[in-house]
Design a protein around this motif. Structure first.
Motif, PDB file in Angstrom:
ATOM      1  N   LEU B 133       0.501  -1.276  -0.101  1.00 24.37           N
ATOM      2  CA  LEU B 133       0.031  -0.044  -0.447  1.00 24.37           C
ATOM      3  C   LEU B 133       0.904   1.135   0.035  1.00 24.37           C
ATOM      4  O   LEU B 133       0.754   2.195  -0.568  1.00 24.37           O
ATOM      5  CB  LEU B 133      -1.021   0.011   1.300  1.00 24.37           C
ATOM      6  CG  LEU B 133      -2.180  -0.859   1.454  1.00 24.37           C
ATOM      7  CD1 LEU B 133      -3.491  -0.305   2.638  1.00 24.37           C
ATOM      8  CD2 LEU B 133      -3.502  -0.442   0.237  1.00 24.37           C
ATOM      9  N   ASP B 134       1.901   1.366   1.004  1.00 24.53           N
ATOM     10  CA  ASP B 134       2.383   2.064   0.334  1.00 24.53           C
ATOM     11  C   ASP B 134       3.710   2.209  -0.668  1.00 24.53           C
ATOM     12  O   ASP B 134       4.444   3.426  -1.036  1.00 24.53           O
ATOM     13  CB  ASP B 134       3.783   2.791   2.069  1.00 24.53           C
ATOM     14  CG  ASP B 134       4.799   1.327   1.845  1.00 24.53           C
ATOM     15  OD1 ASP B 134       4.466   0.006   0.836  1.00 24.53           O
ATOM     16  OD2 ASP B 134       4.805   1.171   3.546  1.00 24.53           O
ATOM     17  N   GLU B 135       3.699   1.599  -1.730  1.00 20.90           N
ATOM     18  CA  GLU B 135       4.503   1.709  -2.350  1.00 20.90           C
ATOM     19  C   GLU B 135       3.339   2.191  -4.032  1.00 20.90           C
ATOM     20  O   GLU B 135       3.913   2.485  -4.694  1.00 20.90           O
ATOM     21  CB  GLU B 135       4.854   0.404  -3.343  1.00 20.90           C
ATOM     22  CG  GLU B 135       6.016  -0.018  -2.006  1.00 20.90           C
ATOM     23  CD  GLU B 135       6.434  -1.410  -1.840  1.00 20.90           C
ATOM     24  OE1 GLU B 135       7.109  -1.899  -1.463  1.00 20.90           O
ATOM     25  OE2 GLU B 135       5.121  -2.199  -3.180  1.00 20.90           O
ATOM     26  N   VAL B 136       2.374   2.483  -3.860  1.00 20.47           N
ATOM     27  CA  VAL B 136       1.591   3.163  -4.441  1.00 20.47           C
ATOM     28  C   VAL B 136       0.702   4.335  -4.177  1.00 20.47           C
ATOM     29  O   VAL B 136       1.197   5.105  -3.958  1.00 20.47           O
ATOM     30  CB  VAL B 136      -0.182   1.685  -4.802  1.00 20.47           C
ATOM     31  CG1 VAL B 136      -0.105   0.675  -5.239  1.00 20.47           C
ATOM     32  CG2 VAL B 136      -1.269   2.153  -3.403  1.00 20.47           C
ATOM     33  N   SER B 137       0.353   4.528  -5.662  1.00 21.51           N
ATOM     34  CA  SER B 137       0.093   5.969  -5.330  1.00 21.51           C
ATOM     35  C   SER B 137      -0.973   6.526  -4.345  1.00 21.51           C
ATOM     36  O   SER B 137      -1.771   5.714  -4.523  1.00 21.51           O
ATOM     37  CB  SER B 137      -0.761   7.000  -7.252  1.00 21.51           C
ATOM     38  OG  SER B 137      -1.572   6.346  -7.526  1.00 21.51           O
ATOM     39  N   GLY B 138      -1.559   7.671  -4.880  1.00 25.55           N
ATOM     40  CA  GLY B 138      -2.878   8.347  -3.526  1.00 25.55           C
ATOM     41  C   GLY B 138      -3.437   7.829  -4.049  1.00 25.55           C
ATOM     42  O   GLY B 138      -4.842   7.547  -3.336  1.00 25.55           O
ATOM     43  N   GLY B 139      -4.658   8.048  -5.604  1.00 25.09           N
ATOM     44  CA  GLY B 139      -5.007   7.401  -6.279  1.00 25.09           C
ATOM     45  C   GLY B 139      -5.819   6.322  -6.238  1.00 25.09           C
ATOM     46  O   GLY B 139      -6.386   5.470  -5.764  1.00 25.09           O
ATOM     47  N   GLN B 140      -4.325   5.450  -6.229  1.00 21.12           N
ATOM     48  CA  GLN B 140      -4.883   3.609  -6.509  1.00 21.12           C
ATOM     49  C   GLN B 140      -5.077   3.542  -4.764  1.00 21.12           C
ATOM     50  O   GLN B 140      -5.428   2.078  -4.392  1.00 21.12           O
ATOM     51  CB  GLN B 140      -3.249   3.109  -6.401  1.00 21.12           C
ATOM     52  CG  GLN B 140      -2.784   3.411  -8.655  1.00 21.12           C
ATOM     53  CD  GLN B 140      -1.834   3.444  -8.677  1.00 21.12           C
ATOM     54  OE1 GLN B 140      -0.762   3.415  -8.060  1.00 21.12           O
ATOM     55  NE2 GLN B 140      -1.467   2.888 -10.246  1.00 21.12           N
TER      56      GLN B 140
END
Lengths: 318, 250
Positions: B133-140
Motif C-alpha cells: 500500500l505504501d508503494e502505490v499512488s494516492g489515487g490507487q
C-alpha cells in the motif's frame, strides 16, 4: 511461509536437543528431569513473552514498544526489594515459592487492570494515553525501588541484584506447573484472536467498519498481555534489567524479517518459535560453551539495545 | 433508508450538532457539504458509529446505531474513514480481502476469494494487487479502500472526504467509480465533500450543514445557489449552469 515456520520449528528442536544432550555427564535419571524443567521454563517464557509482545505491538500500532514499558518488571523488582527490606535476606529466602508466585501474578495483573480501567474510562481514552501512563508509572516504581535499595544492607542488596535478572537456573517444578496453568489458556485465547488482531491492525476506524469493536479487542488483548507477562516474570524474574525489555523487540523484529507477513496466524507462531530459539540457543551457548554464569538477559539487553537504535534510525514510516 | 431524529452532539461542552433530523432514501449519492467546522464529519462518524451516539436516534434500515451488533451493521454499512493510515504493511490484495471479513469472520471460502478478485478487477487493481500500500499512488490507494468497501457487499457506503490529497485525475476517477456503484449496483452512498463542484457534478442530493444545523437539502440544482454560498459558506462566488448542473466559478 509454512516452509519457514517448519524451518524455525526444526531449528528449535535442534536447539532443545543440544541443550539437553550437550555435556551430559552423570546419571540421566538426575540430568534429564533437571534439564527438562529448565528447558520447559525457557519455552514457556519464550512463547509467553513473544506472544505478549506481538499483541502489544498490534494494539498500540507500534513496532518498537514492548509490554515492559508498562512497568511490570519495575513492579516485580520493587516488590522484591520491599520484601527483602522488610523481611531481610533470610526471611525472604524462607518465603514459600508458590506464595511469591501468586503475589507477583496478582500484583502485576492488578497493575494491568488499573491501566486497563484507564482505557475504558471516557470515550476519548485511547491506547497511547494508557501506554504513557504505564511508562510514567514504571519510572515511579523504579525510583521507589532505587530509594529502597539505597537504604538496604549491602549484602541484601547483592541478593536483590542477583534475582533482579531473569534466571533459568533455579526453577521450581511446582512453579513451572502453576505458570503453565496460567500461560497455556492465555496462549489459546490469543490464538483464537488471530484474525480479529489482523482486523484491529487496520486502525480503529477501518476495524469498526468491518464490525470489530477496537476498544473491546484492545481490552481483551491487554488482559492476555498482563497474564502472559505476569506469569513469565513471576516464574523466572524480569527479562529486563531496567530500561525496558529488548527481548520482545528482538523477537518481533526477527519474526518480521523471517516471515514477512502481517497475518497473526503466521506472526504469532513465528514470534513464539523465534523467542524460544533465542532463549534456548542463547542459554546453551552461555551455559555449555562459554561456561558463563552471567544471566542471558544481560546479553539480550546489550544486543537488543543496539537493535533498538538500528530500528529507530532505519524506520522510514512513522 | 438512513433515518436520523433529534441528533445532538457535544464535544467538550461545545455543541457540534443541533437537533438533526434527516431521512436519506435508498439509492443514489448524497453529498454532505458545508464550511469547515460545520459538523459534516461528525455527523458521518455518528452514522458510521465511529463516534458513540449520545443524544437522538439513528437507524440504518432496521438496525439501530448503538444498539445493534457491530457485525450485523458491517454487513449493511461500509465506511471509508478520513484517515486511511494503516500501520501494518499490507499488499493491495490483502487489504481488499479484509472486506469479506464481516461475512466469513476469518474463514474465507472460495466464494469470498472470487468476490475479492472481482473487486480487484472492477477497480483496476489486478496489476498492482501484489504491491504494498505504501508503494502505490494516492489515487490507487484510495481505490483500494473503495474496493475493500465494495467487497464488503453492503447496501450503504459512507465516505469521509475521500478526495483529500488526490489530484484531479484521481478525484474524478474515484467519483466516477462511486457514480457507477450507485447506478449499476444500487448502492446508497453518503459522502462528505469539501468541493461543492464535485458534489454538484456527481451527487443526486446535497445536504448542506452550517454550524451544526441543516441549512439546505435537495438536488444540486436546488441547493447550489448564490444565497447558499453567501449564507452558508460566507463567500460571494458566482454560479453558472452547464447542462442544467450548477458550477461555482472559483
Amino acid at each position: 511461509m509454512a516452509k519457514r515456520l517448519i524451518l524455525l520449528s526444526t531449528l528449535l528442536l535442534i536447539a532443545c536437543a543440544i541443550y539437553i544432550g550437550l555435556g551430559a555427564e552423570g546419571a540421566w535419571s538426575f540430568l534429564l528431569p533437571y534439564r527438562a524443567t529448565k528447558l520447559a521454563s525457557m519455552l514457556l517464557v519464550g512463547v509467553g513473552l513473544s506472544v505478549a509482545t506481538v499483541l502489544f505491538q498490534t494494539i498500540t500500532a507500534n513496532r518498537i514498544l514492548t509490554p515492559s514499558v508498562m512497568g511490570f518488571d519495575a513492579l516485580y523488582v520493587m516488590v522484591l526489594t520491599l520484601l527483602v527490606h522488610v523481611l531481610g535476606g533470610v526471611g525472604y529466602a524462607s518465603l514459600p515459592a508458590a506464595l511469591l508466585f501468586a503475589m507477583n501474578v496478582a500484583g502485576m495483573t492488578a497493575l494491568g487492570m488499573l491501566l486497563f480501567g484507564l482505557l475504558q474510562k471516557g470515550a476519548r481514552g485511547d491506547i497511547m494515553r494508557l501506554v504513557l501512563t504505564g511508562l510514567i508509572l514504571g519510572i515511579l516504581l523504579r525510583s521507589v525501588t532505587e530509594f529502597l535499595q539505597r537504604m538496604i544492607d549491602p549484602a541484601e542488596f547483592q541478593m536483590v541484584q542477583s534475582v533482579s535478572f531473569a534466571r533459568f537456573t533455579q526453577v521450581e517444578p511446582s512453579l513451572l506447573l502453576l505458570s503453565a496453568l496460567v500461560t497455556l489458556p492465555a496462549l489459546a485465547l490469543a490464538w483464537r484472536m488471530r484474525t480479529r488482531l489482523d482486523v484491529l491492525a487496520l486502525g480503529d476506524a477501518t476495524a469498526t467498519g468491518l464490525g470489530e469493536n477496537p476498544k473491546r479487542g484492545q481490552a481483551q488483548a491487554l488482559v492476555l498481555i498482563c497474564i502472559l507477562v505476569a506469569a513469565s516474570t513471576a516464574l523466572v524474574g524480569p527479562m529486563s534489567g531496567g530500561g525496558g525489555s529488548f527481548f520482545g523487540l528482538i523477537v518481533t523484529a526477527l519474526a518480521h524479517v523471517i516471515t514477512p507477513s502481517e497475518r497473526h496466524r503466521i506472526l504469532l507462531p513465528s514470534a513464539a518459535l523465534t523467542g524460544c530459539i533465542i532463549l534456548v540457543g542463547g542459554q546453551t551457548v552461555m551455559e555449555r560453551l562459554l561456561d558463563l554464569t552471567t544471566p542471558l538477559t544481560v546479553v539480550i539487553e546489550l544486543i537488543g539495545g543496539i537493535l533498538f537504535l538500528v530500528l529507530l534510525v532505519k524506520r522510514k514510516r512513522a | 433508508m438512513i433515518r436520523l431524529s433529534g441528533v445532538n452532539h457535544f464535544i467538550g461542552g461545545t455543541q457540534i450538532l443541533h437537533d438533526i433530523s434527516l431521512e436519506l432514501p435508498k439509492g443514489g449519492i448524497t453529498a454532505l457539504i458545508g464550511p469547515n467546522g460545520a459538523g459534516k464529519s461528525t455527523l458521518l462518524s455518528l452514522i458510521a458509529r465511529l463516534t458513540p451516539l449520545k443524544q437522538g436516534e439513528i437507524t440504518v434500515d432496521t438496525l439501530k446505531i448503538g444498539a445493534c451488533a457491530d457485525r450485523d451493521l458491517a454487513k449493511v454499512l461500509a465506511i471509508m474513514a478520513q484517515s486511511t493510515h494503516v500501520s501494518a504493511r499490507l499488499r493491495v490484495r490483502e487489504l481488499v480481502s479484509f472486506g469479506r471479513y464481516p461475512w466469513h469472520r476469518g474463514r474465507p471460502t472460495a466464494a469470498d476469494d472470487a468476490l475479492i478478485e472481482a473487486a480487484l478487477a472492477r477497480f483496476e487493481l489486478l496489476e498492482i494487487g501484489d504491491r504494498f500500500l505504501d508503494e502505490v499512488s494516492g489515487g490507487q490507494r484510495q481505490r483500494a479502500f473503495v474496493a475493500m468497501a465494495f467487497a464488503q457487499d453492503t447496501d450503504y457506503l459512507l465516505l469521509d472526504e475521500p478526495l483529500n490529497n488526490l489530484d484531479i485525475a484521481g478525484a474524478r476517477g474515484l467519483m466516477r467509480l462511486l457514480r457507477e456503484m450507485a447506478d449499476n449496483d444500487g448502492k446508497t452512498i453518503l459522502i462528505v465533500l469539501h468541493d461543492i463542484n464535485y458534489a454538484a457534478a456527481f451527487a443526486d442530493r446535497i445536504v448542506a450543514l452550517k454550524q451544526g444545523r441543516i441549512a439546505a437539502l435537495g438536488t444540486p440544482a436546488e441547493v447550489v445557489s448564490n444565497s447558499l454560498l453567501r449564507d452558508v459558506f460566507g463567500t460571494d462566488a458566482e454560479i453558472s449552469h452547464i447542462d442544467g448542473r450548477p458550477f461555482v466559478m472559483v
